[in-house]
Write a protein that holds these residues in place. Structure first.
Motif, PDB file in Angstrom:
ATOM      1  N   HIS A 216     -19.915  41.163  49.450  1.00  0.00           N
ATOM      2  CA  HIS A 216     -19.306  40.148  48.589  1.00  0.00           C
ATOM      3  C   HIS A 216     -17.900  40.565  48.159  1.00  0.00           C
ATOM      4  O   HIS A 216     -17.003  39.710  48.084  1.00  0.00           O
ATOM      5  N   LEU A 217     -17.701  41.822  47.875  1.00  0.00           N
ATOM      6  CA  LEU A 217     -16.365  42.274  47.479  1.00  0.00           C
ATOM      7  C   LEU A 217     -15.343  41.989  48.576  1.00  0.00           C
ATOM      8  O   LEU A 217     -14.188  41.630  48.304  1.00  0.00           O
ATOM      9  N   GLY A 218     -15.768  42.139  49.831  1.00  0.00           N
ATOM     10  CA  GLY A 218     -14.843  41.971  50.943  1.00  0.00           C
ATOM     11  C   GLY A 218     -14.650  40.534  51.391  1.00  0.00           C
ATOM     12  O   GLY A 218     -13.586  40.201  51.934  1.00  0.00           O
ATOM     13  N   THR A 219     -15.652  39.685  51.201  1.00  0.00           N
ATOM     14  CA  THR A 219     -15.579  38.346  51.806  1.00  0.00           C
ATOM     15  C   THR A 219     -15.521  37.189  50.814  1.00  0.00           C
ATOM     16  O   THR A 219     -15.318  36.050  51.235  1.00  0.00           O
ATOM     17  N   ILE A 220     -15.658  37.455  49.519  1.00  0.00           N
ATOM     18  CA  ILE A 220     -15.513  36.358  48.548  1.00  0.00           C
ATOM     19  C   ILE A 220     -14.159  35.654  48.694  1.00  0.00           C
ATOM     20  O   ILE A 220     -14.097  34.422  48.672  1.00  0.00           O
ATOM     21  N   PRO A 221     -13.057  36.384  48.884  1.00  0.00           N
ATOM     22  CA  PRO A 221     -11.770  35.680  49.015  1.00  0.00           C
ATOM     23  C   PRO A 221     -11.658  34.826  50.278  1.00  0.00           C
ATOM     24  O   PRO A 221     -10.790  33.948  50.338  1.00  0.00           O
ATOM     25  N   ILE A 222     -12.504  35.065  51.272  1.00  0.00           N
ATOM     26  CA  ILE A 222     -12.386  34.338  52.545  1.00  0.00           C
ATOM     27  C   ILE A 222     -13.301  33.123  52.587  1.00  0.00           C
ATOM     28  O   ILE A 222     -12.849  32.002  52.832  1.00  0.00           O
TER      29      ILE A 222
END
Length: 285
Positions: A216-222
């Motif tokens: 989630h930390l890596g892909t929430i912005p995407i």
């Protein structure tokens, strides 16, 4: 000859036991209460998962709304870190609670991966996926029922591709994120690891929850982070927005591809399934 004997001795002295592969179709399973109990557990777990996590997302967007909290809105609410903790923490809790009943899948992609690995039958896999999707719809429905104004105002917790990213980027993010999750599921529940690394006790739900948190930390912005088709499907049904439906395929295709790759990697490379099958074929030839 001696090497063959040593290899045979090593095989018979195996310090772990793999469960037998599940049958592709097990009609007898439909007569057992344990199947329906497990399906109910998956439904309730996914309902609770979506209720808590989507409520967290809506709450954060309300608390960080500059029209509500003023100029310090950006520092208000739990933030992306808190949202990631909500998803990872709920997976940890719910997998711990349901692992002994249904296996604690709570995710059609995880169920799909375990089906490919012959850990569950086709009938069980389909019933799990249906229960997970229905649970997700009901969980998001509760969020909307309890805070309808905020739910509609702040996007309903739906997964959508963020502006500035291509569909290919979103698909890749979902594939990689789901790979991390399903790979962790296989590693945390591997009987071989449990037997040989018994000096390092691992509570299986813990690394699974952490995997969800980190992804989630890596892909929430995407993409807002799907890695779970039920999590994406439930909000799309309740919020019913054109953008959510246009991007919906990303949150099914990506996780299923990621789950399939993780299954193949763990079963056929790390566990040497392909090598063992080839060796068995040669010995029978």
């Amino acid at each position: 000859m001696r090497k063959d004997m040593e290899a045979g001795a090593e095989f018979t002295a195996k310090d772990y036991t793999d469960p037998p592969p599940a049958p592709l179709v097990d009609a007898e399973e439909l007569t057992k209460w344990s199947l329906y109990r497990a399906v109910i557990a998956e439904f309730i777990a996914t309902l609770l998962f979506l209720y808590i996590t989507v409520a967290t997302v809506i709450g954060y967007k309300h608390q960080s709304d500059p029209n509500v909290t003023g100029p310090d809105a950006a520092c208000s609410g739990v933030g992306i870190l808190g949202i990631a903790w909500a998803f990872g923490g709920m997976i940890f809790v719910l997998v711990y609670c349901t692992a002994g009943i249904s296996g604690g899948h709570i995710n059609p992609a995880v169920t799909f991966g375990l089906f490919l690995a012959r850990k569950v039958s086709l009938i069980r896999a389909l019933l799990y996926m249906i229960a997970q999707c229905l649970g997700a719809i009901c969980g998001v429905g509760l969020v909307k029922a309890f805070q309808k104004a905020y739910y509609n105002r702040y996007g309903g917790g739906v997964n959508e591709l963020s502006s500035g990213y291509s569909k290919g980027t979103g698909l890749a993010a979902e594939i990689i994120g789901t790979f991390v999750l399903v790979y962790t599921v296989f590693s945390a529940t591997d009987p071989k690891r449990s037997a040989r690394d018994s000096h390092v006790p691992v509570l299986a739900p813990l690394p699974i929850g952490f995997a969800v948190f980190m992804v989630h930390l890596g892909t929430i912005p995407i993409t807002g982070t799907g890695i779970n088709p039920a999590r994406s499907f439930g909000p799309a049904v309740i919020y019913n927005n054109d953008k959510a439906w246009d991007d919906q395929w990303i949150f099914w295709v990506g996780p299923f591809i990621g789950a399939a790759i993780a299954t193949a990697y763990h079963q056929y490379i790390l566990r040497a399934g392909a090598v063992k099958a080839l060796g068995s074929f040669r010995s029978n030839a």
